[in-house]
Design a protein around this motif. Structure first.
Motif, PDB file in Angstrom:
ATOM      1  N   GLY A   1       0.816  -1.208   0.000  1.00 19.19           N
ATOM      2  CA  GLY A   1       0.000   0.000   0.000  1.00 19.19           C
ATOM      3  C   GLY A   1       0.846   1.254   0.000  1.00 19.19           C
ATOM      4  O   GLY A   1       0.557   2.219  -0.725  1.00 19.19           O
ATOM      5  N   ALA A   2       1.908   1.249   0.807  1.00 20.90           N
ATOM      6  CA  ALA A   2       2.815   2.394   0.838  1.00 20.90           C
ATOM      7  C   ALA A   2       3.544   2.540  -0.490  1.00 20.90           C
ATOM      8  O   ALA A   2       3.812   3.661  -0.941  1.00 20.90           O
ATOM      9  CB  ALA A   2       3.816   2.226   1.975  1.00 20.90           C
ATOM     10  N   ALA A   3       3.843   1.415  -1.133  1.00 18.87           N
ATOM     11  CA  ALA A   3       4.515   1.466  -2.435  1.00 18.87           C
ATOM     12  C   ALA A   3       3.631   2.149  -3.477  1.00 18.87           C
ATOM     13  O   ALA A   3       4.101   3.026  -4.230  1.00 18.87           O
ATOM     14  CB  ALA A   3       4.873   0.058  -2.889  1.00 18.87           C
ATOM     15  N   PHE A   4       2.355   1.779  -3.550  1.00 22.94           N
ATOM     16  CA  PHE A   4       1.462   2.408  -4.520  1.00 22.94           C
ATOM     17  C   PHE A   4       1.249   3.892  -4.195  1.00 22.94           C
ATOM     18  O   PHE A   4       1.146   4.730  -5.104  1.00 22.94           O
ATOM     19  CB  PHE A   4       0.128   1.666  -4.586  1.00 22.94           C
ATOM     20  CG  PHE A   4       0.196   0.378  -5.361  1.00 22.94           C
ATOM     21  CD1 PHE A   4       0.454   0.374  -6.714  1.00 22.94           C
ATOM     22  CD2 PHE A   4      -0.004  -0.847  -4.723  1.00 22.94           C
ATOM     23  CE1 PHE A   4       0.529  -0.813  -7.436  1.00 22.94           C
ATOM     24  CE2 PHE A   4       0.064  -2.042  -5.428  1.00 22.94           C
ATOM     25  CZ  PHE A   4       0.334  -2.029  -6.791  1.00 22.94           C
ATOM     26  N   ALA A   5       1.203   4.222  -2.903  1.00 18.13           N
ATOM     27  CA  ALA A   5       1.084   5.631  -2.516  1.00 18.13           C
ATOM     28  C   ALA A   5       2.338   6.401  -2.907  1.00 18.13           C
ATOM     29  O   ALA A   5       2.261   7.556  -3.362  1.00 18.13           O
ATOM     30  CB  ALA A   5       0.849   5.741  -1.009  1.00 18.13           C
ATOM     31  N   SER A   6       3.497   5.780  -2.753  1.00 24.28           N
ATOM     32  CA  SER A   6       4.754   6.410  -3.137  1.00 24.28           C
ATOM     33  C   SER A   6       4.825   6.641  -4.638  1.00 24.28           C
ATOM     34  O   SER A   6       5.277   7.700  -5.105  1.00 24.28           O
ATOM     35  CB  SER A   6       5.927   5.526  -2.692  1.00 24.28           C
ATOM     36  OG  SER A   6       7.153   5.991  -3.214  1.00 24.28           O
TER      37      SER A   6
END
Length: 341
Positions: free
Chosen positions: A326-331
């Motif tokens: 999830g943090a990867a897609f937000a990044s």
């Protein structure tokens, strides 16, 4: 001993399921008694595999839950249904094994965990690498301190793409759909690296990621993704996933203060450990206990013995992996690192 005798299947569109059914046929006092999927051809296939009568086949999984008396369900539907199906099962007191990835988002993963906790049911997330003795041997060696404190993980895996690999049309129909799967190659393959990283290093402090359609420009989802996860000032993990690698291969390396462990990129999934004094040698694979070397038997045995699902099969570990994704897609969307609260 907890009761688990009757198991249902929710969804048949995840191709991994067909690799798991044979060991389930030999379970003692437990069998898969029904299955649900919207596709008639898949219902016919599972009926032939498990000798199920037409009365045990459902186009609607909700109708199956209403009619059948079950103890647990296996969820092999598209990722978008995992949370809803787990909640529905938990509300009926049913244990759940869901295939990876756990969910599309960490919010959905939290719904699954919350539902199981509220109902007092069990939730397992199945990662196929859990049943690879060499991978288990690698994880066990790292956790035992064989290479000391780990400061770097590099995990790369992938293939030439689901369609090119020969995955079924039922599988591909949702794998390439961001709404149904949550992403493409990053979701499909980086989740493996994220799960192993979570097992070794825990929860990262920040994540930075990039993705793109480097080869397959017509896809609606990414064909490649790279995640860099930081664990304060102590460790970094680089996680790569691809759907464009022409030759099958992987690259997994762990670096610690006392040595390293690495795979051969294109050979079997075997690992070499290298430490001062002893030099390089093949890492011994783990010995998986009888009844715990395949996902469905493991699921049943652990429930009956009231023992936790361990390692990357635990919902808590899968939840950290989901948080990394999830943090990867937000990044990627923000084009900057994302701190985890």
């Amino acid at each position: 001993m907890a009761k688990i005798e009757r198991i249902g299947i929710i969804g048949l569109v995840h191709d991994h399921i067909w690799n798991y059914l044979d060991p389930a046929k030999t379970l003692e006092n437990c069998r898969i008694v029904c299955a649900a999927d919207v596709h008639a051809a898949l219902r016919e296939r599972v009926a032939a595999e498990l000798a199920l009568g037409p009365e045990a086949l459902y186009a609607d999984w909700r109708a199956m839950l209403e009619k059948e008396s079950l103890d647990a369900c296996l969820v092999f539907a598209e990722t978008a249904l995992h949370a809803e199906a787990t909640e529905a099962c938990a509300a009926r007191g049913l244990h759940v094994m869901a295939e990876k990835p756990m969910a599309r988002t960490v919010e959905e993963a939290d719904r699954m965990i919350a539902a199981a906790r509220k109902a007092g049911t069990r939730l397992m997330i199945n990662f196929p690498i859990m049943w690879n003795p060499d991978m288990r041997g690698l994880i066990d060696a790292v956790l035992s301190g064989a290479i000391g404190r780990v400061w770097m993980i590099h995990y790369r895996d992938g293939h030439k793409g689901p369609r090119e690999l020969g995955c079924s049309s039922y599988f591909c129909d949702w794998l390439y759909d961001r709404e149904k799967n949550g992403g493409g190659a990053l979701m499909d393959f980086c989740v493996y690296g994220a799960s192993v990283t979570a097992r070794i290093l825990g929860r990262p402090s920040s994540v930075y990621a990039v993705s793109g359609n480097l080869v397959k420009k017509d896809l609606a989802v990414e064909d490649n993704g790279v995640i860099t996860a930081r664990f304060g000032q102590d460790a970094i993990a680089i996680i790569e996933g691809t759907w464009t690698q022409v030759a099958q291969g992987h690259s997994i390396s762990f670096f610690g203060e006392k040595g390293s462990i690495a795979s051969s990129a294109f050979g079997p999934r075997e690992y070499t450990i290298n430490t001062p004094g002893e030099g390089a040698r093949k890492l011994a694979p783990a010995t998986l206990p009888p009844g715990e070397d395949k996902p469905i038997p493991y699921f049943v045995k652990r429930i009956r013995e009231d023992r936790p699902f361990e390692g990357i099969a635990s919902a808590e570990n899968a939840r950290i992996a989901q948080e990394i994704l999830g943090a990867a897609f937000a990044s990627i969307a923000a084009d900057k690192p994302v701190a985890l609260a």
